[in-house]
Each structure stands twice: as C-alpha cells, then as structure tokens.
Design an enzyme around this catalytic site. Sequence first.
Site, mmCIF file in Angstrom:
data_model
loop_
_atom_site.group_PDB
_atom_site.id
_atom_site.type_symbol
_atom_site.label_atom_id
_atom_site.label_comp_id
_atom_site.label_asym_id
_atom_site.label_seq_id
_atom_site.Cartn_x
_atom_site.Cartn_y
_atom_site.Cartn_z
ATOM 1 N N LYS A 34 -4.981 10.934 5.387
ATOM 2 C CA LYS A 34 -3.732 10.840 4.624
ATOM 3 C C LYS A 34 -3.447 9.378 4.282
ATOM 4 C CE LYS A 34 -1.225 10.949 9.013
ATOM 5 N NZ LYS A 34 -0.353 11.754 9.896
ATOM 6 N N ARG A 129 10.140 18.574 14.322
ATOM 7 C CA ARG A 129 10.180 18.193 12.909
ATOM 8 C C ARG A 129 9.751 19.418 12.080
ATOM 9 N NH1 ARG A 129 6.812 12.656 12.491
ATOM 10 N NH2 ARG A 129 5.199 14.256 12.711
ATOM 11 N N TYR A 251 11.407 -20.444 4.262
ATOM 12 C CA TYR A 251 12.733 -19.920 3.924
ATOM 13 C C TYR A 251 13.631 -19.853 5.155
ATOM 14 C CZ TYR A 251 11.211 -18.469 -0.717
ATOM 15 O OH TYR A 251 10.762 -18.451 -2.006
ATOM 16 N N MET A 299 6.885 -13.834 0.347
ATOM 17 C CA MET A 299 6.212 -12.831 -0.470
ATOM 18 C C MET A 299 4.716 -13.108 -0.589
ATOM 19 S SD MET A 299 6.997 -11.544 -4.344
ATOM 20 C CE MET A 299 8.545 -10.736 -4.022
HETATM 21 C C1 LIG Z 1 -1.335 11.870 11.020
HETATM 22 C C2 LIG Z 1 -1.600 13.111 11.769
HETATM 23 C C3 LIG Z 1 -2.633 13.167 12.722
HETATM 24 C C4 LIG Z 1 -3.439 11.956 13.125
HETATM 25 O O1 LIG Z 1 -2.685 11.183 14.032
HETATM 26 P P1 LIG Z 1 -3.274 9.832 14.696
HETATM 27 O O2 LIG Z 1 -2.210 9.413 15.623
HETATM 28 O O3 LIG Z 1 -3.448 8.865 13.562
HETATM 29 O O4 LIG Z 1 -4.550 10.189 15.331
HETATM 30 C C5 LIG Z 1 -2.887 14.384 13.319
HETATM 31 N N1 LIG Z 1 -2.144 15.482 13.015
HETATM 32 C C6 LIG Z 1 -1.135 15.456 12.126
HETATM 33 C C7 LIG Z 1 -0.357 16.680 11.852
HETATM 34 C C8 LIG Z 1 -0.825 14.269 11.478
HETATM 35 O O5 LIG Z 1 0.175 14.245 10.600
#
Ligand SMILES: *Cc1c(COP(=O)(O)O)cnc(C)c1O
Length: 354
Positions: A34, A129, A251, A299
């Site tokens: 992802k 969630r 800054y 930046m």
């Molecule tokens: C992102 C995600 C993972 C992977 O998690 P890591 O901590 O990066 O290994 C596994 N399952 C779900 C549902 C996720 O959203």
Amino acid sequence: MRPLAATIDRAALAHNLGVARARAGSARVLAVVKANAYGHGLERAAAAFAAADGLALIELDAALRLRESGYAGRLVLLEGLFGADEVTVAARAGLSVVVHGEEQLRMLDAAPPDSQLDVLLKLNTGMNRLGFALEKAAGALARLRAHGAVRTLSLMTHFAAADESRGVAWQLDPFNAFAGGQALPCTLANSAALLRYPQTRADWVRPGIMLYGCSPFADQSATELGLKPAMTLASRLIAVQDIKTGDSVGYGSAFIAPQAMRIGVIACGYADGYPRHAPTGTPVLVNGGRTRTLGRVAMDLICCDLTSLPAATVGAPVTLWGDGLSADEVAAAAGTVSYELLCALAPRVPVLLR
Ligand SMILES: *Cc1c(COP(=O)(O)O)cnc(C)c1O
C-alpha cells in the site's frame, strides 16, 4: 542538479522478503505494498517481491495497474471496496476484497450476476476500526457463504499492539475461538506479529514495514532482525558556515551556538519528505560520520553540526536515512515511526535504482 536523491535497493527488498518467508514457515506471504509500496515505488517493489504469494494494498487503481502490467498472483484490497460501482471492475481483475462492514455486504448484494470475488471477512477483535464484532461475525459469515458473488472465503483480523507489551493473545484467543470451527483460511499477522508471535502465522501473513528494512519495534532494531534498509535518502552539503558564540541558525533562530562552530547546510527539507518536526539533535551522516541536525528543518534545507567532522566541506555526502543510519532512528528522534518517513518521500525527489 540538486544533489538529493533516494536510492531503492531491490536486492534489499528481495532479501527482506526472504526473511519474512523464513519466519512464515508454511504460511503464504502477502507482501503489503500500500501507499506506493511504503514510498518505494509500486511496480519496482512488486517486481522485487516476485517470490511472494500475493500482494496486499488499499488502492484499487494501483491493484488494477498491477494486473494490467501482468501480475498474476493474489491481489488483496485490505479495506475492500468503497462503492458498489467497484464490484464489477474488481471481479473482472480477479481481486480479493476485504468485507469489513454491513455496507460492503450490501455492495456485494448489488453485484451483477456474473461477478465473482474472493472475500476476506474482517473481524474486529479489538482494534475497533474496521471489521465485524465477533457477535455479528457468524451472521455475516452465513450471508457470505450463501452469496452468489462470493467465490472463496477467508477470515482476517488485524493486531493493535503486536509491537508493544500488550501483545496479541487478547485478540488472538477470541479470533481462534470463532475461526476454529469454520474450516476457512485465516490471515492475521502484520510484521510485528510475524516476527514476535509465530502462533499468529495461520495460512497467510501480511508483512509490510519489515519488507522495507525497518523494525516495527521500538526495542529491537532492523539490523538485529536481519533486515536491510531498502531506501536510502542521500544528499550533499551545499554550504558551510563558520558561526560565533550566540549566533543563531535557521528559521525562528531555534538553535543558538553555545560556542564558535562550523555548520553544514544540507540540500533536503520537508518538501522532500524529511519530517519538519525533527528537532535539533536528530542524527544524520556526513562524510560517513554521525552528527546531528541543528535548528528547524526548512522546506529545502537542513543544517547540521560539523564540529566533530573537520574534513567535511561543500560537496560532502550526506545520508538522511537508509544505509548506515536507520529510518527507525531518525523517526524516533522526530517523534514518529519509519512508516511515515518512507511514505512521505516526495514526488520531487529523484529515485535511483540499485
Ligand atoms: C498495513 C497493513 C499491514 C502491514 O503492517 P506492517 O506493520 O507494515 O507490517 C498488514 N495488515 C493490514 C490490514 C494493513 O493495513
């Protein structure tokens, strides 16, 4: 050209997948890609993870792109579909979809007659969630078992504290109590669970962060886990300043020199994905030597302390994170996690391959 670039080490990605596979035992591995493969580039990560049994991600458009480019393994949408209009396209692409709530069950009810999907029923075992409460799981499962649009079924849950002392038993035990009688494939483990709790491996594991060479744990480093950093963010010093006692840097004059100092100016800033909240003292490598940032991250520029590095001059190589300096360490100094650093790599940063 501006000297900042990210280098992606494809051999490191493949190596880390091997570590995950060894930990997985006989379980199959869904490599989580992802968020553009945690900032590493979806297509190149997918290629480096060719030995995985499948890929898991959030974004439908990215999953479709992988299919169009010929990816034939399992593709899992971790949050499933966001509208009934996505059922047909997901089915046509042969995607596996998570069903985490009533709305998604109704999307399947609206599926065209010839649509068939592989479904992962997500159970909420304590993250609170996404997912069906365990009391509602049997009802949802019965509906899916009888559903014409469902080709195969699996069960899934996600751990909230596998990286912390609370661990997984409080979620694993109720999950197993439900799943035990169902004779369905199960997927539970993220990186932290896979690395620390072999009893969570089940049928499919879902490692993400470890594949990119970072540790999910605050108390155990990626090196200790046998992982190699896959992304190195590197630049150079583009200026050096000699400052006097009481002079300020950057800054807000957030750093005031307690004595005469030599400081380096690095071509990298928050517009490149470096965390703006990294305080004075965040580690950085200059000429291969470890030093600290000074003052506010801007930046486009970050300042650093050259007091202990007299040989460092304009042009000296700088590593912001990666080889020799874990993104985990930089993230900890900035009050965040390596996930956020990797994902935030900005589009303006050129990517080199190794
Ligand atoms: C992102 C995600 C993972 C992977 O998690 P890591 O901590 O990066 O290994 C596994 N399952 C779900 C549902 C996720 O959203």
